[in-house]
Design a protein around this motif. Sequence first.
Motif, PDB file in Angstrom:
ATOM      1  N   GLY A 251      11.307  17.945   8.341  1.00 27.03           N
ATOM      2  CA  GLY A 251      10.653  19.230   8.109  1.00 27.03           C
ATOM      3  C   GLY A 251       9.597  19.229   7.029  1.00 27.03           C
ATOM      4  N   ARG A 252       9.244  18.059   6.509  1.00 26.54           N
ATOM      5  CA  ARG A 252       8.173  17.924   5.520  1.00 26.54           C
ATOM      6  C   ARG A 252       7.307  16.725   5.885  1.00 26.54           C
ATOM      7  N   ARG A 253       6.010  16.838   5.638  1.00 25.91           N
ATOM      8  CA  ARG A 253       5.142  15.667   5.809  1.00 25.91           C
ATOM      9  C   ARG A 253       5.374  14.733   4.622  1.00 25.91           C
ATOM     10  N   PRO A 254       5.661  13.466   4.857  1.00 30.53           N
ATOM     11  CA  PRO A 254       5.877  12.532   3.738  1.00 30.53           C
ATOM     12  C   PRO A 254       4.602  12.341   2.926  1.00 30.53           C
ATOM     13  N   ILE A 255       4.781  11.864   1.710  1.00 29.64           N
ATOM     14  CA  ILE A 255       3.617  11.461   0.910  1.00 29.64           C
ATOM     15  C   ILE A 255       3.546   9.943   0.797  1.00 29.64           C
ATOM     16  N   ALA A 256       4.559   9.244   1.297  1.00 31.39           N
ATOM     17  CA  ALA A 256       4.547   7.781   1.297  1.00 31.39           C
ATOM     18  C   ALA A 256       5.230   7.283   2.560  1.00 31.39           C
ATOM     19  N   ALA A 257       4.618   6.290   3.222  1.00 38.40           N
ATOM     20  CA  ALA A 257       5.172   5.734   4.449  1.00 38.40           C
ATOM     21  C   ALA A 257       5.045   4.217   4.413  1.00 38.40           C
ATOM     22  N   PHE A 258       6.108   3.540   4.885  1.00 37.89           N
ATOM     23  CA  PHE A 258       6.176   2.084   4.815  1.00 37.89           C
ATOM     24  C   PHE A 258       6.574   1.541   6.187  1.00 37.89           C
ATOM     25  N   GLY A 259       5.759   0.633   6.721  1.00 40.37           N
ATOM     26  CA  GLY A 259       6.040   0.061   8.027  1.00 40.37           C
ATOM     27  C   GLY A 259       5.612  -1.384   8.100  1.00 40.37           C
ATOM     28  N   ASN A 260       5.627  -1.939   9.315  1.00 40.82           N
ATOM     29  CA  ASN A 260       5.201  -3.333   9.471  1.00 40.82           C
ATOM     30  C   ASN A 260       4.531  -3.606  10.808  1.00 40.82           C
ATOM     31  N   SER A 261       4.515  -2.626  11.710  1.00 44.45           N
ATOM     32  CA  SER A 261       4.002  -2.895  13.043  1.00 44.45           C
ATOM     33  C   SER A 261       3.162  -1.731  13.536  1.00 44.45           C
ATOM     34  N   ASP A 262       2.536  -1.939  14.701  1.00 41.74           N
ATOM     35  CA  ASP A 262       1.743  -0.865  15.287  1.00 41.74           C
ATOM     36  C   ASP A 262       2.614   0.298  15.747  1.00 41.74           C
ATOM     37  N   GLY A 263       3.906   0.076  15.883  1.00 40.83           N
ATOM     38  CA  GLY A 263       4.817   1.171  16.173  1.00 40.83           C
ATOM     39  C   GLY A 263       4.934   2.148  15.020  1.00 40.83           C
ATOM     40  N   ASP A 264       4.454   1.745  13.850  1.00 44.25           N
ATOM     41  CA  ASP A 264       4.480   2.601  12.661  1.00 44.25           C
ATOM     42  C   ASP A 264       3.116   3.247  12.389  1.00 44.25           C
ATOM     43  N   PHE A 265       2.122   2.925  13.212  1.00 41.39           N
ATOM     44  CA  PHE A 265       0.746   3.352  12.921  1.00 41.39           C
ATOM     45  C   PHE A 265       0.643   4.864  12.768  1.00 41.39           C
ATOM     46  N   GLN A 266       1.159   5.590  13.744  1.00 48.19           N
ATOM     47  CA  GLN A 266       1.017   7.051  13.697  1.00 48.19           C
ATOM     48  C   GLN A 266       1.781   7.662  12.526  1.00 48.19           C
ATOM     49  N   MET A 267       2.894   7.062  12.146  1.00 52.49           N
ATOM     50  CA  MET A 267       3.643   7.552  10.992  1.00 52.49           C
ATOM     51  C   MET A 267       2.811   7.421   9.716  1.00 52.49           C
ATOM     52  N   LEU A 268       2.158   6.261   9.544  1.00 52.92           N
ATOM     53  CA  LEU A 268       1.297   6.082   8.380  1.00 52.92           C
ATOM     54  C   LEU A 268       0.061   6.968   8.468  1.00 52.92           C
ATOM     55  N   GLU A 269      -0.484   7.091   9.666  1.00 51.61           N
ATOM     56  CA  GLU A 269      -1.677   7.915   9.858  1.00 51.61           C
ATOM     57  C   GLU A 269      -1.399   9.367   9.485  1.00 51.61           C
ATOM     58  N   TRP A 270      -0.275   9.902   9.964  1.00 52.30           N
ATOM     59  CA  TRP A 270       0.071  11.302   9.694  1.00 52.30           C
ATOM     60  C   TRP A 270       0.364  11.507   8.204  1.00 52.30           C
ATOM     61  N   THR A 271       1.076  10.546   7.616  1.00 57.08           N
ATOM     62  CA  THR A 271       1.419  10.649   6.195  1.00 57.08           C
ATOM     63  C   THR A 271       0.183  10.651   5.324  1.00 57.08           C
ATOM     64  N   THR A 272      -0.713   9.714   5.558  1.00 53.72           N
ATOM     65  CA  THR A 272      -1.861   9.553   4.660  1.00 53.72           C
ATOM     66  C   THR A 272      -2.998  10.536   4.957  1.00 53.72           C
ATOM     67  N   SER A 273      -2.848  11.343   6.001  1.00 52.61           N
ATOM     68  CA  SER A 273      -3.850  12.384   6.261  1.00 52.61           C
ATOM     69  C   SER A 273      -3.465  13.708   5.607  1.00 52.61           C
ATOM     70  N   GLY A 274      -2.329  13.721   4.902  1.00 54.86           N
ATOM     71  CA  GLY A 274      -1.896  14.925   4.215  1.00 54.86           C
ATOM     72  C   GLY A 274      -2.711  15.195   2.965  1.00 54.86           C
ATOM     73  N   ALA A 275      -2.572  16.397   2.437  1.00 53.07           N
ATOM     74  CA  ALA A 275      -3.295  16.765   1.224  1.00 53.07           C
ATOM     75  C   ALA A 275      -2.722  16.040   0.014  1.00 53.07           C
ATOM     76  N   GLY A 276      -3.563  15.766  -0.979  1.00 55.17           N
ATOM     77  CA  GLY A 276      -3.098  15.149  -2.215  1.00 55.17           C
ATOM     78  C   GLY A 276      -2.976  13.643  -2.120  1.00 55.17           C
ATOM     79  N   ARG A 277      -2.392  13.076  -3.155  1.00 54.93           N
ATOM     80  CA  ARG A 277      -2.244  11.617  -3.265  1.00 54.93           C
ATOM     81  C   ARG A 277      -1.167  11.141  -2.293  1.00 54.93           C
ATOM     82  N   THR A 278      -1.474  10.096  -1.515  1.00 54.98           N
ATOM     83  CA  THR A 278      -0.516   9.535  -0.565  1.00 54.98           C
ATOM     84  C   THR A 278      -0.527   8.013  -0.665  1.00 54.98           C
TER      85      THR A 278
END
Length: 330
Positions: A251-278
């Motif tokens: 229920g919250r957009r993360p401010i930090a995301a950690f992955g290793n594969s293209d299966g994690d791409f959208q998770m990192l993309e959504w996290t780092t497109s949020g407002a503020g420092r990510t």
Amino acid sequence: MPCIRQIIAGVVIAGALALASAYTAMADELASWNDGPARKNIVDFVTAVTSQGGPDYVEPAARVAVFDNDGTLWGEQPIYVQLAFVLDRVKALAPEHPEWKDTEPFKSVLVGDIAGVAASGEEGLTQLLGATHAGMNSDDFTKIATDWIATAKHPKTGKPYTSMVYQPMLELIDYLKAHDFKVFIVSGGGIEFMRPWTERIYGIPPENVVGSSIKAKYDVNDGKPAIVRLPQIDFIDDGPGKPVGIYDHIGRRPIAAFGNSDGDFQMLEWTTSGAGRTLGLIVHHDDAEREYAYDRKSPFGRLDRGLSEGPKRGWTIVSMKDDWNEIYPQ
């Protein structure tokens, strides 16, 4: 008697020393991380979002960090750990199903043909999951998964899978938790498979695990209520499914995301497109000597788009070979 200028200089110096000392103390918590851009990016990010009064300060309630599991927190080669569990379950159940020896994908499993299993695609995987993960209540499945992970060993090293977690990532989880982050696993693996052991291995409780799932129903048999697992896929928590899983479960957009594969791409993309420092971070498996080296062409943990686009998006690419002085716990 010191002049005003001397007093001000002393205060400034003392503040700088205190800040340097705090920075060093935080960095020391990441003992398995070598000095370099990756560790600096982590420490700078945590310092920025936890420094009250600073421009990037984030209230503790919003400090959400999400981690992929396979290939990010523990090994995923030569096959995913849960796939190893599925294969073992098929072999254990085979005496009750003589028809499997002539039926794909079970036939390939029983003769050890991993390529044949992979060739069965999503339909074959659904069949395997239905046969090995369904038709029982949730408590029975939890016991089966718990018993298996307690004894299962990696085919190459002979070590328990639970000892092949990544020490630098364990330190990173502890580091974030020590700075009031809420830490979640967001994995393509089965949520019911992971929940029985994540707290013991990672210190992440079952309610903080998001994963793929099969359908289930509530049933009462002989007066005993139970959650019964059905042979149907409910949700795939991979690729574009990961942000959806985060939205539904956290229920919250993360401010930090950690992955290793293209299966994690959208998770990192959504996290780092949020407002503020990510912070977006990708673990690159490039250490063939201490672990495995793979990326763009691997059938498990394929990293292609993330490796090409990650730096352009400001994501940190971690070299296991160069950035980690230890891989596994000692």
